[in-house]
Design a protein around this motif. Structure first.
Motif, short mmCIF file in Angstrom:
data_model
loop_
_atom_site.label_atom_id
_atom_site.label_comp_id
_atom_site.label_asym_id
_atom_site.label_seq_id
_atom_site.Cartn_x
_atom_site.Cartn_y
_atom_site.Cartn_z
N TYR A 83 23.69 9.42 33.49
CA TYR A 83 24.14 8.04 33.73
C TYR A 83 24.32 7.30 32.40
CZ TYR A 83 24.33 3.30 35.46
OH TYR A 83 24.74 2.01 35.72
N ASN A 139 30.35 1.70 32.79
CA ASN A 139 30.60 0.73 33.85
C ASN A 139 30.96 -0.63 33.28
OD1 ASN A 139 29.79 2.81 35.50
ND2 ASN A 139 27.68 2.09 35.55
N GLY A 163 33.91 6.93 43.04
CA GLY A 163 32.66 6.81 42.28
C GLY A 163 31.69 7.89 42.71
N PRO A 191 28.16 7.67 42.04
CA PRO A 191 26.86 7.17 41.63
C PRO A 191 25.75 7.93 42.35
CG PRO A 191 27.82 5.67 43.24
CD PRO A 191 28.84 6.75 42.98
N LYS A 247 23.52 6.78 44.16
CA LYS A 247 23.37 6.30 45.54
C LYS A 247 24.42 6.92 46.45
CE LYS A 247 25.42 1.83 44.43
NZ LYS A 247 25.53 2.24 43.04
N ASP A 258 35.11 9.74 39.30
CA ASP A 258 34.13 8.94 38.57
C ASP A 258 34.60 8.73 37.14
OD1 ASP A 258 30.98 8.09 39.10
OD2 ASP A 258 31.48 8.34 36.99
N THR A 259 34.33 7.53 36.64
CA THR A 259 34.77 7.18 35.28
C THR A 259 33.88 7.80 34.19
OG1 THR A 259 33.49 5.15 35.59
CG2 THR A 259 35.89 4.97 35.76
N THR A 260 32.71 8.33 34.57
CA THR A 260 31.81 8.89 33.56
C THR A 260 32.27 10.28 33.15
OG1 THR A 260 30.06 7.86 34.87
CG2 THR A 260 29.36 9.25 33.04
N LYS A 305 30.24 13.38 34.10
CA LYS A 305 30.15 13.84 35.50
C LYS A 305 31.40 14.61 35.93
CE LYS A 305 27.17 10.04 37.06
NZ LYS A 305 27.03 8.87 37.93
N ALA A 336 30.68 3.63 45.13
CA ALA A 336 30.19 2.65 44.14
C ALA A 336 30.42 1.24 44.69
CB ALA A 336 30.90 2.85 42.80
N ASN A 396 28.72 -1.32 44.94
CA ASN A 396 28.19 -2.48 44.21
C ASN A 396 29.23 -3.08 43.26
OD1 ASN A 396 27.68 0.09 43.07
ND2 ASN A 396 26.31 -0.77 41.55
N TYR A 397 30.31 -2.35 42.99
CA TYR A 397 31.38 -2.90 42.16
C TYR A 397 32.62 -3.21 42.99
CZ TYR A 397 28.37 -0.88 38.58
OH TYR A 397 27.29 -0.54 37.80
N ILE A 452 36.49 -3.22 41.69
CA ILE A 452 37.26 -2.01 41.99
C ILE A 452 38.47 -2.33 42.88
CG2 ILE A 452 37.18 0.21 43.21
CD1 ILE A 452 34.34 0.59 42.00
N LYS A 506 40.95 -3.81 40.61
CA LYS A 506 41.48 -2.81 39.68
C LYS A 506 42.44 -1.84 40.36
CE LYS A 506 38.71 0.59 38.04
NZ LYS A 506 37.56 1.18 37.33
#
Ligand code: TMP
Ligand code: ZN
Length: 413
Positions: A77, A82, A322, A324, A326, A346-348, A351, A382, A384-385, A389, A392
């Motif tokens: 993470y 984010n 996403g 995440p 969760k 996922d943007t990471t 991952k 995800a 929570n965003y 999102i 976007k």
């Protein structure tokens, strides 16, 4: 070798044994244990994921504990991945600087500093910083980026060494206190580190939001405690500390920012007692409240599965938006895997190319979404965003793409 898993028998705050299991999310792998392609033929380790309520001090907690070295020594993470969180950090640093650092020695320590994203914001104000970060891969990234970071867990012993070297004016812990297994040792460390003059500021997801918005997927093995102010008041008092202010924040589905100092050194804001009263009014001290939550969680799962089944029957392409931790809890609890989701984005970068734990769905770069639309469906893991999102991804939606928000209960956008 240390054991990877153990079952705790008593409460993390009050040591009482008056505990009741209120929610069972089944056997789950650690939510951040993404798999490499070469690991797909191996069996995954799974552990019970259950929530308990302490009828003595009201702490909502896990008792199924996975060894912290196993969970945190290598971590995927990254706070910096984010954007909404980065914006939160910019405002956060500015607030803390203006209120607690301008007239004090400009030295701050952050516990669980991740890749240094928040500390960098403080450095812009000329604050001297030190991060304490247990994940060696991430501590290295922070140091390489010029953010002074010590690669270790935070313990009372380490706190006492740090306090002797140089006492910080402010200690911060962001989305970390819920991860701490030995909360009493942690608080003891804080009390040594801030001494008579420092402040401890921390953010934790707020239990009231978790219950109110059915955010059951924020329950995972890394999160050992789910906080309301009720048990927090109790533990800080035991170490001669006091909560003198509390503020609501939007991140992570509803978070409280809690301000702590040595008792009597800061004027106590009336919001603290008002919030405690409100928690009692909502029944956070009663086990029935949590039993009702568990029933609602089950209904939320059933509704989501029904809608996904319908979309599949209509031959829609569905993917997860996403990856995440969760999201992994939700997928494992609901039993949603590759028969429903083609992939998750996922943007990471760390991952991408891996597979989701338990459900083994490939994680892809969000660049893929540019080719999608026209009846395709994004399951927003995800959530929570959501606001950011949805904004976007206006192009995806204009091309006919659809979002499903899974919590509190299935909603289409
Ligand atoms: P978090 O809720 O724990 O911060 O994790 C959010 C995850 O979602 C993280 O892995 C990054 C990813 N993400 C996206 O893929 N796209 C986005 O637009 C945002 C905001 C996050
Ligand atoms: Zn307790």
């Amino acid at each position: 070798m240390t054991q990877i898993y153990k079952l705790e028998k008593s409460c993390r705050i009050c040591s009482g044994r008056n505990l009741e299991m209120v929610l069972d999310l089944g056997m789950q792998p650690p939510a951040n244990a993404f798999l490499k392609e070469t690991d797909l033929n191996l069996d995954e380790k799974k552990f019970p994921l259950r929530v308990f309520f302490c009828k003595d001090c009201c702490l909502v907690q896990l008792l199924d504990i996975i060894d912290k070295d196993y969970l945190f020594s290598h971590y995927l993470y990254l706070s910096s991945a984010n954007k909404p969180l980065s914006e939160h950090f910019t405002r956060y640093a500015s607030y803390v600087h203006d209120n607690f650092l301008v007239n004090n020695d400009k030295f701050l320590i952050e516990i669980g500093s991740n890749d240094g994203s928040l500390l960098k914001e403080f450095m812009k104000f000329g604050v001297e910083v030190l991060g304490i970060e247990p994940a060696s891969n991430i501590a290295k990234m922070a140091n390489d980026a010029g953010v002074r970071t010590q690669n270790s867990f935070f313990t009372s012993e380490i706190a006492q060494v740090l306090a002797k070297t140089k006492r910080p004016s402010v200690v911060i812990a962001n989305n970390v206190v819920g991860h701490i297994e030995n909360l009493r040792d942690f608080m003891d460390g804080i009390h040594h580190l801030i001494g008579n003059t420092g402040v401890f500021i921390f953010e934790v997801p707020y239990l009231v939001n978790m219950l109110g918005k059915l955010e059951y997927d924020t329950v995972y093995h890394e999160h050992l405690s789910y906080f309301s102010l009720l048990p927090l008041e109790r533990i800080v008092q035991e170490f001669g500390l006091e909560i003198f202010d509390v503020q609501m924040q939007k991140v992570h589905g509803g978070t409280i920012r809690v301000f702590v100092s040595k008792k009597g050194t800061h004027k106590k804001n009336a919001t603290v007692n008002a919030m405690l009263d409100e928690e009692k009014r909502r029944g956070l001290q009663k086990v029935e409240t949590y039993r009702k939550f568990a029933q609602d969680v089950k209904l939320s799962k059933e509704t989501l599965l029904k809608e996904l089944k319908r979309l599949k029957q209509e031959n829609k392409r569905i993917f997860g938006y996403g990856a995440p931790a969760k999201g992994n809890v939700l997928l494992n609890y609901c039993g949603i895997s590759t028969e429903t989701l083609d992939f998750v984005t996922d943007t990471t970068p760390l991952k991408q190319g891996l597979y989701t734990p338990g459900t083994r769905i490939p994680v892809k770069s969000p660049d893929l979404i540019r080719q999608l639309g026209n009846g395709d469906v994004a399951l927003l893991l995800a959530w929570n965003y959501e606001e950011d999102i949805i904004k976007k991804e206006a192009d995806f939606r204009n091309r006919g793409g659809l979002f499903i928000i899974p919590v509190p209960t299935t909603k289409f956008v």
